[in-house]
Design an enzyme around this catalytic site. Structure first.
Site, mmCIF file in Angstrom:
data_model
loop_
_atom_site.group_PDB
_atom_site.id
_atom_site.type_symbol
_atom_site.label_atom_id
_atom_site.label_comp_id
_atom_site.label_asym_id
_atom_site.label_seq_id
_atom_site.Cartn_x
_atom_site.Cartn_y
_atom_site.Cartn_z
ATOM 1 N N SER A 207 59.612 49.844 -9.017
ATOM 2 C CA SER A 207 59.656 50.618 -7.778
ATOM 3 C C SER A 207 60.518 51.841 -8.045
ATOM 4 C CB SER A 207 60.246 49.734 -6.681
ATOM 5 O OG SER A 207 60.188 50.379 -5.445
ATOM 6 N N VAL A 498 67.341 46.263 2.381
ATOM 7 C CA VAL A 498 67.246 47.239 1.280
ATOM 8 C C VAL A 498 66.115 48.252 1.489
ATOM 9 C CG1 VAL A 498 68.273 45.619 -0.345
ATOM 10 C CG2 VAL A 498 65.806 45.769 -0.171
ATOM 11 N N GLU A 499 66.155 49.327 0.717
ATOM 12 C CA GLU A 499 65.176 50.424 0.781
ATOM 13 C C GLU A 499 65.005 50.960 2.201
ATOM 14 O OE1 GLU A 499 61.528 49.839 -1.398
ATOM 15 O OE2 GLU A 499 62.599 49.495 -3.257
ATOM 16 N N GLY A 500 66.129 51.170 2.889
ATOM 17 C CA GLY A 500 66.080 51.674 4.263
ATOM 18 C C GLY A 500 66.141 50.516 5.226
#
Ligand SMILES: Cc1cc2nc3c(=O)[nH]c(=O)nc-3n(C[C@H](O)[C@H](O)[C@H](O)COP(=O)(O)OP(=O)(O)OC[C@H]3O[C@@H](n4cnc5c(N)ncnc54)[C@H](O)[C@@H]3O)c2cc1C
Length: 822
Positions: A207, A498-500
């Protein structure tokens, strides 16, 4: 009578012109002709009123007239109230592309655009990898051992992942990677979701991280050096952005790199002195190369750029670089994947370590946001979809073999409700992630859908896990090697954060970014304002006004069942696609109304923005379900799941609109919007019980639908592999009908007191049934084996008294153990 006829004709005429967004001239013409007709037919009052209306529209809407007086005033007001787009926001807005999300914003989605993303499926090579390598990797996972005993994956699994290039799915073959399509990456991660540590460990390097950054922005030298090493796992990457002071607000990172001279490999070179503190960095404890985001300064103008603050930049730093403090671990809840802090003070690196070289210095935020649009669509949403499919397989299986009150719990309506909900969320998640991945394979970089998928599907993941846990009862509350669900359940907050983090993504990003990025006109209007281009503003603004009237007319007439949209779907899917079109018009109208009434304040009114985001999200997810239905082979019983999923999403979309109307600060506007978009009230209620029953039955028995939902999961077992609960449940379900008949025979016999009263266990009933001639020897053999397997699947672990403590048992407990009877 004539007055009434003229009025009706005027309303219908205007609605037709509005729906087609045909502009002011046809509207003026319709009203003027009807007005003159009124005068001729002696209906003077309506005739005059219609002529006045025609004149009003002409003055405000016809270009030569409006430019004389109205447009300049509007331009002035617009300049004052239009929100300021910060540099950070502008970078985010420029990232990615707009596709189906833009169609939904337009209020008249063109389905042909969605259906044009043809779906050739996976290549033979990709499918073979999923069938074989993924099954081998999943079969090496013992969740309990990984989470509780080893706090890591076993070394042979690490070796296998590296050897088979799991970490190089996004890396081109030319550099030794697998070069998989987005769909294949998603399918791999869905299968690996059997174990959340395995899924995260493989997902992260594929990713957002060094691999993707190098591919997009790296210099040839960097690519040639690192990509082959990342592909075969010689190098393990991590990417460090977050720190104690900068989480969601990632652009506020206080980590710095000062341009200076220093020694590198025995030579004095120009470089950066880095001071940083990062935390929660996935793979950091074992990473050999660290991607680092920091703020770059050149106070002595050594780069001769004439600027001191160069901006956020990204560098790739070998682990052994002097001064790197790396190797400590955090303990993420539930899943002990490698994660830890990284610190450094005055760490010197040469400028060559900047990803993309000096040319990309200061472009770090843009690089990250651009990469996020693709990576965020794949990793966590695939983990969520995969988790859902395993949860369906396990929970459906458990609910069939677990019997209470003499029946399978799967046949109890109270249990059927979570079973159906779970199946629908898994179905929707799978459609959303695979269809969005398919658009990525067609070159789309879905920025807004990535936020939708990340927040909506990980939220589904959490809800699916809760439903799965509830149905399993104590079976998965009790931790131990036999518990295939509990550890994954406790790890769900990781995906949420995670990731926002989801709260921010839902409230701020989906609509906030979408309103400007996907709206047909807003971004261009802001650009016209910034460049002080009056002519462009005038053209865009009046087209925008046409869109607002168009959306109002479409939403209103379609809510009355008139002029439904033409949609290219079969009879089952058609009504749902038409509802997406209707609600897309309603959404477009409400989005414009909220922006116009709240202006720049909308940014702070996050609850309003979140509800608009929810409408968009549900329409997006539903479109993906429709696309999947259109594209794929259907199986028996799938129609029920399809209906359930569509109704579930439409109900949620309408609910978000209702809550928007209840809370929009301008109450008159809220009532007007409700009147236009829901003149007859809500249309969509929750899915009916009959659908719930059908779905629950299908996923808890050996059906084509159950197999479709669990397709491409690890459902096989080979000698030497770890236990596979899904394979065992599937085998039990294959025999469930025969077992059910025997259970019923025995239950009837017990009710009639034909079996001895002392026969209380199923095992005793079988023997008693055989003796009483109710069962054949063959049935008894079958049933003994079946019951033994059922009992084994229902069994939970127990441990030595002091198995959980690393300290000596307390004196009090010691006494208790001594007094407990053996
Ligand atoms: C296990 C794990 C692995 C991670 N891996 C990495 C990694 O590899 N690399 C890396 O750089 N980072 C990583 N992170 C960091 C992760 O991306 C951040 O944790 C995440 O972005 C949220 O930051 P925060 O936890 O500091 O939340 P905060 O920013 O402190 O936010 C707290 C709460 O406020 C909400 N919030 C914040 N701002 C707003 C807003 N404007 N509107 C509404 N709500 C808002 C958030 O949604 C959240 O619910 C990881 C984190 C964890 C826990």
């Amino acid at each position: 009578m004539i007055t009434l006829l003229l009025l009706v004709a005027a309303i219908v005429g205007c609605l037709v012109v509005m729906r087609r967004e045909a502009g002011a001239l046809p509207a003026v013409a319709v009203l003027a002709v009807l007005g003159v007709l009124g005068l001729v037919l002696d209906a003077e009052i309506i005739g005059v009123l219609l002529l006045i209306a025609a004149a009003g529209i002409a003055i405000c809407g016809l270009k030569p007239l409006r430019r004389l007086w109205l447009s300049p005033r509007l331009f002035k007001v617009f300049k004052k109230i239009a929100p300021k787009v910060s540099e950070t926001e502008r970078v985010a807005l420029d990232a990615g592309t707009v596709a189906w999300d833009g169609e939904l914003f337009s209020g008249r989605p063109d389905w042909k655009r969605l259906l044009a993303f043809d779906n050739p499926g996976l290549s033979d090579e990709e499918q073979a990898f999923i069938d074989h390598q993924c099954a081998v990797a999943a079969g090496m996972c013992n969740a309990w051992e990984i989470a509780r005993e080893r706090a890591d994956m076993p070394p042979e699994l690490w070796d296998y992942l590296k050897k088979e290039r799991f970490f190089g799915m996004i890396i081109p073959k030319a550099y030794g990677g697998l070069e998989f399509s987005a769909k294949a990456q998603s399918a791999v991660l869905q299968k690996l979701a059997f174990n959340e540590t395995l899924m995260s460990t493989v997902g992260v390097p594929n990713s957002l991280g060094p691999g993707e950054l190098l591919l997009k922005y790296g210099t040839e030298e960097q690519k040639n050096h690192y990509l082959p090493r990342l592909a075969d796992g010689r190098d393990i990457p991590c990417f460090a952005l977050t720190g104690p002071r900068a989480g969601s607000d990632a652009t506020s990172i206080p980590d710095v790199g000062i341009v200076c001279r220093g020694m590198h490999e025995g030579k004095e070179v120009l470089g950066l002195k880095l001071t940083f503190e990062k935390r929660w960095i996935t793979l950091a404890p074992i990473a050999t190369v660290v991607g680092l985001a920091f703020r770059m300064f050149d106070p002595d103008n050594l780069l001769e750029r004439g600027e001191s603050d160069i901006g956020i930049s990204c560098a790739l730093i070998p682990r052994e670089t002097e001064g790197m403090q790396i190797g400590r671990r955090h303990h993420p809840i539930g899943s002990p994947f490698m994660n830890g802090p990284i610190r450094g003070k005055d760490v010197f690196i040469p400028l060559d370590y900047l990803i993309g070289g000096l040319e990309m210095a200061g472009q770090g935020w843009r690089m990250l946001v651009e990469c996020l649009s693709v990576g965020r669509c794949i990793t966590l949403p695939s983990g969520a979809a995969g988790t859902g499919r395993y949860a369906v397989g396990w929970t459906g299986g458990f609910a069939r073999i677990r019997r209470q009150f003499n029946i399978a719990v799967a046949d109890m309506e109270g249990v059927q409700e979570p079973l159906a909900r779970l199946a629908a969320k898994a179905y929707i998640s799978q459609a959303a992630v695979m269809q969005t991945a398919n658009t990525i394979d067609h070159g789309v970089k879905p920025a807004v859908p990535s936020a939708i998928l990340k927040s909506q599907l990980t939220e589904f993941q959490r809800e699916m896990m809760i439903d799965a846990m509830d149905v399993h009862g104590g079976r998965t509350v009790t931790l131990g090697p036999r518990n295939y669900l509990g550890i994954g359940f406790s790890a769900t907050p990781v995906s949420i954060t995670v990731e926002g983090a989801n709260i921010m993504t839902r409230n701020l990003m989906i609509f906030g970014q979408g309103a400007i990025r996907c709206h047909p006109y807003v971004l261009d209007e802001l650009a016209a304002k910034d460049s002080n281009d009056f002519a462009a503003f005038d053209k865009l603004f009046f087209r925008h006004t046409g869109l607002i009237f168009g959306n109002a007319a479409r939403a209103f007439t379609q809510a009355l069942g008139l002029g439904r949209a033409e949609v290219p779907f079969d009879s089952l899917a058609k009504p749902y696609a038409q509802e997406v079109a209707r609600l897309s018009s309603a959404f477009g109208l409400c989005a414009d109304a909220a922006m116009a009434s709240l202006g720049a304040k909308l940014k702070q009114r996050e609850m309003i923005s979140a509800r608009l985001g929810d409408v968009l999200s549900n329409l997006y997810l539903l479109s993906m379900v429709l696309k999947q239905w259109h594209d794929s082979d259907r199986v028996d019983g799938e129609a029920a799941l399809f209906h359930y999923s569509c109704r579930f999403l439409l109900n949620r979309a309408e609910q978000a609109l209702v809550e928007l109307y209840e809370n929009l600060p301008n109450r008159a506007l809220a009532h007007l919007l409700a009147g236009i978009t829901m003149p007859l009230g809500r249309r969509w209620h929750k899915p009916q019980d009959s659908l719930t029953r059908d779905i629950a039955k299908a996923i808890s028995t050996d059906t084509a639908l159950r197999h479709k939902l669990t397709r491409n999961t690890w459902d096989s077992w080979e000698e030497g592999q770890q236990e596979n609960p899904l394979a065992r449940y599937n085998a039990l379900l294959a025999n469930a009908e025969r077992a059910e008949t025997i259970y019923r025979t025995l239950a009837k016999a017990r009710a009639k007191r034909e079996l001895p009263e002392a026969a209380l266990h199923p095992e005793q009933w079988i023997e008693a049934g055989l003796e009483a001639g109710l069962l054949s020897e063959e049935d008894a053999v079958f049933m003994r084996a079946h019951e033994a397997e059922v009992l084994d699947m229902l069994t939970v672990d127990d441990f030595d008294f002091d198995a959980f403590t690393s300290q000596q048992p307390s004196a009090n407990h010691e006494r208790q153990t001594h007094t407990t009877p053996a």
